[in-house]
Scaffold this motif. Structure first.
Motif, PDB file in Angstrom:
ATOM      1  N   CYS A 759       0.839  -1.198   0.000  1.00  0.00           N
ATOM      2  CA  CYS A 759       0.000   0.000   0.000  1.00  0.00           C
ATOM      3  C   CYS A 759       0.863   1.233   0.000  1.00  0.00           C
ATOM      4  N   GLY A 760       0.388   2.221  -0.738  1.00  0.00           N
ATOM      5  CA  GLY A 760       1.021   3.522  -0.627  1.00  0.00           C
ATOM      6  C   GLY A 760       0.817   4.012   0.802  1.00  0.00           C
ATOM      7  N   SER A 761       1.731   4.837   1.280  1.00  0.00           N
ATOM      8  CA  SER A 761       1.727   5.144   2.713  1.00  0.00           C
ATOM      9  C   SER A 761       0.439   5.825   3.174  1.00  0.00           C
ATOM     10  N   ARG A 762      -0.087   6.668   2.317  1.00  0.00           N
ATOM     11  CA  ARG A 762      -1.226   7.452   2.806  1.00  0.00           C
ATOM     12  C   ARG A 762      -2.513   6.624   2.891  1.00  0.00           C
ATOM     13  N   THR A 763      -2.482   5.422   2.343  1.00  0.00           N
ATOM     14  CA  THR A 763      -3.696   4.618   2.376  1.00  0.00           C
ATOM     15  C   THR A 763      -3.819   3.852   3.684  1.00  0.00           C
ATOM     16  N   GLN A 764      -2.702   3.810   4.418  1.00  0.00           N
ATOM     17  CA  GLN A 764      -2.654   2.955   5.589  1.00  0.00           C
ATOM     18  C   GLN A 764      -3.821   3.172   6.550  1.00  0.00           C
ATOM     19  N   TYR A 785       3.572  -1.277   3.871  1.00  0.00           N
ATOM     20  CA  TYR A 785       3.318   0.097   3.458  1.00  0.00           C
ATOM     21  C   TYR A 785       4.620   0.727   2.994  1.00  0.00           C
ATOM     22  N   VAL A 786       4.546   1.436   1.892  1.00  0.00           N
ATOM     23  CA  VAL A 786       5.761   2.084   1.380  1.00  0.00           C
ATOM     24  C   VAL A 786       5.433   3.503   0.959  1.00  0.00           C
ATOM     25  N   SER A 787       6.445   4.324   0.846  1.00  0.00           N
ATOM     26  CA  SER A 787       6.198   5.684   0.370  1.00  0.00           C
ATOM     27  C   SER A 787       6.613   5.827  -1.088  1.00  0.00           C
ATOM     28  N   GLU A 788       7.454   4.948  -1.568  1.00  0.00           N
ATOM     29  CA  GLU A 788       7.888   4.991  -2.968  1.00  0.00           C
ATOM     30  C   GLU A 788       7.413   3.749  -3.684  1.00  0.00           C
ATOM     31  N   LYS A 789       7.176   3.906  -4.936  1.00  0.00           N
ATOM     32  CA  LYS A 789       6.739   2.755  -5.698  1.00  0.00           C
ATOM     33  C   LYS A 789       7.846   1.717  -5.828  1.00  0.00           C
ATOM     34  N   MET A 797      -5.105   1.891  -8.615  1.00  0.00           N
ATOM     35  CA  MET A 797      -5.721   3.024  -7.919  1.00  0.00           C
ATOM     36  C   MET A 797      -7.146   2.583  -7.560  1.00  0.00           C
ATOM     37  N   VAL A 798      -7.445   2.639  -6.291  1.00  0.00           N
ATOM     38  CA  VAL A 798      -8.823   2.359  -5.876  1.00  0.00           C
ATOM     39  C   VAL A 798      -9.314   3.612  -5.195  1.00  0.00           C
ATOM     40  N   GLY A 799     -10.196   4.324  -5.890  1.00  0.00           N
ATOM     41  CA  GLY A 799     -10.541   5.645  -5.402  1.00  0.00           C
ATOM     42  C   GLY A 799      -9.268   6.448  -5.392  1.00  0.00           C
ATOM     43  N   ASN A 800      -8.902   7.011  -4.239  1.00  0.00           N
ATOM     44  CA  ASN A 800      -7.665   7.776  -4.162  1.00  0.00           C
ATOM     45  C   ASN A 800      -6.539   6.998  -3.507  1.00  0.00           C
ATOM     46  N   ASP A 801      -6.826   5.738  -3.215  1.00  0.00           N
ATOM     47  CA  ASP A 801      -5.782   4.931  -2.570  1.00  0.00           C
ATOM     48  C   ASP A 801      -4.932   4.239  -3.619  1.00  0.00           C
ATOM     49  N   GLU A 802      -3.636   4.185  -3.308  1.00  0.00           N
ATOM     50  CA  GLU A 802      -2.678   3.662  -4.269  1.00  0.00           C
ATOM     51  C   GLU A 802      -2.099   2.345  -3.763  1.00  0.00           C
ATOM     52  N   PHE A 803      -2.043   1.354  -4.639  1.00  0.00           N
ATOM     53  CA  PHE A 803      -1.521   0.039  -4.264  1.00  0.00           C
ATOM     54  C   PHE A 803      -0.560  -0.464  -5.324  1.00  0.00           C
ATOM     55  N   PHE A 804       0.281  -1.404  -4.878  1.00  0.00           N
ATOM     56  CA  PHE A 804       1.210  -2.019  -5.825  1.00  0.00           C
ATOM     57  C   PHE A 804       1.140  -3.518  -5.686  1.00  0.00           C
ATOM     58  N   LEU A 805       1.228  -4.165  -6.806  1.00  0.00           N
ATOM     59  CA  LEU A 805       1.259  -5.621  -6.807  1.00  0.00           C
ATOM     60  C   LEU A 805       2.467  -6.077  -7.601  1.00  0.00           C
ATOM     61  N   GLU A 870       0.921  10.323 -12.632  1.00  0.00           N
ATOM     62  CA  GLU A 870       2.042  10.843 -13.416  1.00  0.00           C
ATOM     63  C   GLU A 870       3.333  10.150 -13.023  1.00  0.00           C
ATOM     64  N   ASN A 871       3.457   9.986 -11.731  1.00  0.00           N
ATOM     65  CA  ASN A 871       4.621   9.304 -11.190  1.00  0.00           C
ATOM     66  C   ASN A 871       4.744   7.898 -11.778  1.00  0.00           C
ATOM     67  N   GLN A 872       3.673   7.219 -11.771  1.00  0.00           N
ATOM     68  CA  GLN A 872       3.601   5.867 -12.329  1.00  0.00           C
ATOM     69  C   GLN A 872       4.032   5.821 -13.789  1.00  0.00           C
ATOM     70  N   LEU A 873       3.417   6.741 -14.503  1.00  0.00           N
ATOM     71  CA  LEU A 873       3.653   6.778 -15.937  1.00  0.00           C
ATOM     72  C   LEU A 873       5.127   7.029 -16.222  1.00  0.00           C
ATOM     73  N   MET A 874       5.700   7.919 -15.405  1.00  0.00           N
ATOM     74  CA  MET A 874       7.105   8.238 -15.565  1.00  0.00           C
ATOM     75  C   MET A 874       7.965   6.986 -15.347  1.00  0.00           C
ATOM     76  N   LEU A 875       7.625   6.275 -14.283  1.00  0.00           N
ATOM     77  CA  LEU A 875       8.391   5.069 -13.982  1.00  0.00           C
ATOM     78  C   LEU A 875       8.282   4.050 -15.110  1.00  0.00           C
ATOM     79  N   LEU A 876       7.080   3.930 -15.649  1.00  0.00           N
ATOM     80  CA  LEU A 876       6.892   2.982 -16.744  1.00  0.00           C
ATOM     81  C   LEU A 876       7.715   3.378 -17.950  1.00  0.00           C
ATOM     82  N   ASN A 877       7.744   4.692 -18.207  1.00  0.00           N
ATOM     83  CA  ASN A 877       8.518   5.170 -19.342  1.00  0.00           C
ATOM     84  C   ASN A 877      10.007   4.887 -19.154  1.00  0.00           C
ATOM     85  N   GLU A 878      10.439   5.047 -17.915  1.00  0.00           N
ATOM     86  CA  GLU A 878      11.841   4.767 -17.634  1.00  0.00           C
ATOM     87  C   GLU A 878      12.185   3.313 -17.934  1.00  0.00           C
TER      88      GLU A 878
END
Length: 880
Positions: A759-764, A785-789, A797-805, A870-878
RNA sequence: GGGAGUUUAGCUCAGCUGGUUCAGAGCAUCUGCCUUACAAGCAGAGGGUCACUGGUUCGAACCCAGUAACUCCCACCA
């Protein structure tokens, strides 16, 4: 004990109905509780249950059962209606099939047959209602021709006559030639019928000229007593005042002028037949025209016609056209569509006929009845019917109440054979009344009116007379206990078709005789239709047999089927699949019961996930209790049912039970099991009014019950406050689980494989209250919980909550980017629209504070979301 | 002829006093599952220019006007 996978209603329903009956659960006596009363719209005594009854009575049973469970003294009074014209027609047909004509019988003989018929067929429909589960107080069953009920009808007639509200007079009425009776305006149905308009030439006296009229009813020309033209019609001005000859009989009649005539129609000249047309009758009165009645009561030509005597009106119509052609009177004919009145009961073509009938003056009675609806003393559901009601009440006409039939209450009027009569309850009283007029008669000299009263003249008293038939002219203090306690009734459930026949008149009678309206709410059901939109009817053969349906789906299933898609006032397009849906639902509850009855209990620690689920479902349940209560207050019964349907199926079965379900062959802790049973019991209570049988069955299995206790007598859950935040938070957890499941689906990952959700940190903090449930239902390892992807992971993205799998190596970068871009575009657009508002001075000045605040919240949410995307997209582009 | 009502996803319907996290529900459809409560089932997904045209408004499924289609009620047009 092995519980079957599928619930079988068949024996269960009969079992419970019998036990309820034996235990007197349906009975009601006045006591100190608040009464809740419904009187059944009495079905025709010899009728058979149809889908309309099913809908109607299911709704009544839902209302009455719910009220009973709310601690009210619920009383549903059943009964049947003698339905004079319908029943008499059936008896006549039955006799005819045995070679007996009604005309060969005396009144007494015929009534014997009718009563026999009633004894044989009456009550079938009530037994059918029992199969449906109707919780009527059967001890109170009434019939509109019970001696005491009939007496009330007679008393009312006499009383209204005394008050001058019932009178006898010659009027143009609707005559049904096959039933040989008068009908009220409401019993006539106008149908568009292809007809011919005949143009017929009348020769003018002492002239070579002629005048041509147009008529659809050439057989009535034998009864013509004038020709009428418009006074300003120049074509005919010179003819007004002259005489013309009625064709074939060569009777001279005048040409008159009146503005009633429509110059545009036909030739602009109208034949006037006062005996056989309402308008012509009015003209006849205005111009003092003679009345020649050429059609006899059985629809054949009378002696007054001079020609075609004894022949049927329709045969004569054909014949007279030929004869008019021969006599050179027929000019032409053309095809037209016109509206022809038909008898509601016998479907024969109505003959407007002049006759001596009894009427009720409606004007004075209509006023307070109109007020009652206008001021909300009587509420119509849905309210759109108020307009219809108003319109009718403001234009109401006097009510023709005499019927030339034998099956019904015979009119208590007594004739001396010399044109005088009195209204009296018995012959003795009639003799006394005559003697007050100075006329002396002895027994057997007076003749009672042959006619009976319109059925509705008895059923308009129904909400009063079922309780105390001796109410006429009594102050409230002298009413019997039942009437004082149960009246006014609470709800009336009926079809809009009889809003005027019955509902309006009950309101009138109620006010007239009790000073109170007879009910406070009228629930108007829709019409049950087939898939093609046709009304279900016996004659079309498009109606399923309700009893067959009950056998197939169970009464509970059918009840649900009737209610799932029928908001008040809306037609119900019926399809068996609705009952199937109801049956499936019942099976669902059954299996929920199977599940928890299979668990072994142990004194083990309560899992965190169970605690969380219990917490959530408790609030969710309270929310729905409140919702259901509000919907019932608005009579939105199908919506209440749908709410409970979702609560049971989705919230309870799909989420709650899954959350507390122990692993295979593992025991459940005692606390969770007890909570779960308690919740299940609450659900059963809420569902009971809709599906009484299965809920009663499961309720008894769920716990030991003291003998003689029933779910149907238990209390409904009470409305209480609830924490909507908890519900919202759980909703978010649900969405996260759904997102994870969807992720599995897309990536072909088995539900059995445990995933690491990060989970992104703010979703905790958003998830904290339900983390254990999330982990269990998502099949996730403990959340991190992490602060960086994290590197190489999918973002959700679920609503405004951010998750990573975690991503496996086959991640489709382009597809991921596309998805992100799509969402980004949407969110930016959304943010724009929010900003536009916030930057708009007029918005800021005019909008309410809450609106502005919510917009600001939306703004910050959207900004964060955009950043994450945007952050996500940037990472994907990288990664490319 | 008069009056009332309806028009939102394939179907049946919700959307209260206008605020783009309100375009929803159930059923149906599609995809994947016979996962030990339930295949009468489970998990997920897709689907709508809110009848049309204008107007009011910062903003319209929602308010106003007009158009079209359908439904019902009432009425005596021969």
């Amino acid at each position: 004990m092995e519980i079957p996978k599928q619930y079988t209603p068949l024996g269960t329903e009969d079992k419970w109905y019998k036990r309820w009956m034996d235990s007197g659960c349906f009975k009601s006596q006045p006591d100190n509780r608040e009464p809740f009363t419904i009187v059944i719209p009495p079905p025709n005594v010899t009728g058979v249950l149809h889908m309309g009854h099913m809908l109607n009575n299911t709704i009544q049973d839902v209302l009455i059962r719910r009220a009973r469970m709310q601690g009210k003294n619920a009383c549903w009074v059943p009964g049947t209606d003698h339905a004079s014209i319908a029943t008499e027609a059936k008896v006549v047909n039955k006799l005819r099939s045995e070679g007996i004509e009604k005309s060969s019988l005396t009144r007494e003989q015929f009534l014997d047959h009718a009563w026999q018929w009633k004894e044989k067929h009456g009550g079938i429909i009530l037994d059918q209602l029992k199969k449906l589960g109707a919780s009527c107080d059967w001890d109170r069953t009434k019939f509109t021709m019970d001696p005491d009920m009939s007496e009330a009808v007679i008393d009312v007639f006499i009383d209204l006559h005394k008050k001058g509200l019932v009178y006898r007079g010659v009027r143009m009425i609707n005559w049904d030639p096959s039933a040989q009776t008068a009908l009220s305006d409401e019993e006539v149905i106008f149908k568009e019928t292809p007809s011919k308009l005949y143009y017929i030439k009348y020769f003018i006296e002492d002239s070579s000229e002629s005048i041509t009229i147009a008529t659809t009813r050439p057989e009535t020309i034998l009864g013509d007593t004038a020709i009428c033209v418009h006074p300003e019609d120049e074509r005919y001005a010179h003819l007004v005042g002259k005489n013309v000859f009625v064709p074939l009989v060569n009777r001279a009649i005048p040409i008159i002028a009146d503005e009633y005539v429509d110059r545009e129609f036909g030739t602009g000249a109208l034949k006037v037949t006062p005996a056989h047309d309402v308008n012509d009758y009015m003209l006849g009165i205005k111009f003092n025209l003679p009345v020649i009645d050429v059609i006899a009561s059985n629809g054949t030509m009378s002696n007054a016609a001079q020609l075609y005597i004894g022949q049927d009106r329709f045969a004569v119509r054909k014949q007279i056209v030929k004869d008019l052609e021969t006599s050179n009177n027929l000019v032409k004919s053309e095809d037209i569509i016109n509206k022809v009145g038909h008898s509601e009961r016998t479907d024969s073509v109505i003959e407007p006929r002049l006759s001596l009938q009894w009427f009720v003056k409606m004007g004075e009675m209509a006023k307070p009845a109109l007020d009652a609806v206008n001021n909300g003393s009587v509420k119509l559901h849905p309210a759109k019917f108020v307009n219809t009601y108003k319109h009718w009440m403001e234009n109401v006409k006097d009510w023709c109440i005499s019927r030339q039939l034998w099956w019904g209450q015979q009119i208590p009027a007594w004739y001396d054979g010399q044109g005088d009569f009195v209204v009296a309850k018995t012959e003795q009283e009639a003799i006394a009344a005559f003697s007050e007029k100075g006329k002396s008669f002895s027994t057997g000299q007076l003749k009672q009116d042959e006619d009976v009263l319109d059925t509705w003249f008895s059923s308009w008293l129904w909400p009063i007379s079922v309780f105390d038939p001796q109410f006429v002219n009594k102050p409230k203090s002298e009413w019997n206990e039942d009437l004082r306690y149960y009246y006014p009734t609470h709800d009336l459930v009926t079809a809009p078709e009889i809003l005027f026949f019955w509902v309006a008149r009950m309101i009138m009678a109620g006010i007239e005789y009790t000073g109170e309206v007879p009910f406070s709410n009228v629930y108007l059901t829709g019409i049950v239709r087939d898939k093609l939109g046709r009304k279900m009817s016996k004659s079309l053969g498009n109606s399923p047999d309700p009893i067959d349906l009950i056998h197939k789906y169970g009464a509970d299933g059918v009840r649900m089927g009737m209610l799932l898609t029928s908001p008040a006032g809306n037609d119900l397009p019926f399809d068996e699949s609705l009952c199937e849906q109801g049956r499936n639902f019942n099976n669902k509850i059954w299996n929920a019961f199977r599940l928890l009855s299979g668990w072994e209990v142990a004194d083990i620690e309560q899992p965190e996930s169970s605690k969380q689920a219990i917490h959530w479902f408790g609030e969710r349940l309270k929310e729905e209790v409140k919702n259901v209560e509000e919907l019932f207050q608005k009579y939105r019964i199908s919506e209440a049912l749908m709410g409970l349907y979702k609560l049971t199926w989705d919230d309870f079965c799909a989420w709650y039970l899954e959350a507390i379900k122990p692993a295979y062959q593992q025991p459940i802790d005692r606390k969770t099991l007890n909570e779960t049973k308690a919740y299940f019991e609450e659900l059963l209570k809420l569902l009971h009014p809709f599906t009484p049988f299965i809920t009663e069955e499961i309720w008894h299995f769920l716990s030991e019950r003291t003998p003689g206790s029933y779910l149907m007598m238990d209390a409904q859950p009470k409305v209480s406050s609830f924490d909507s935040q908890v519900i919202q938070e759980f909703e978010q957890v649900r969405n996260v689980v759904a997102a994870v499941r969807n992720f599995r689906n897309e990536k072909g990952i088995s539900p059995k494989e445990t995933l690491d959700l990060i989970c992104g940190s703010r979703t905790q903090q958003n998830l904290l209250p339900f983390t254990a449930v999330l982990e269990k239902l998502g099949n996730l390892s403990p959340l991190n919980y992490v602060s960086e992807k994290p590197q190489g992971s999918f973002q959700l993205m679920v609503g405004n909550d951010e998750f990573f799998l975690p991503a496996n190596e086959t991640m489709d970068l382009e597809a991921e980017k596309e998805k992100l871009e799509k969402e980004l575009t949407y969110t930016r657009g959304f943010l724009d629209s929010v900003l536009k508002k916030l930057q708009n001075e007029r918005f800021m000045a005019n909008a309410k504070k809450e609106v502005v605040d919510s917009e600001k919240q939306k703004e910050s949410d959207a900004i964060q979301k955009i950043q994450a995307l945007e952050n996500q997209l940037m990472l994907l582009n990288e990664m490319n």
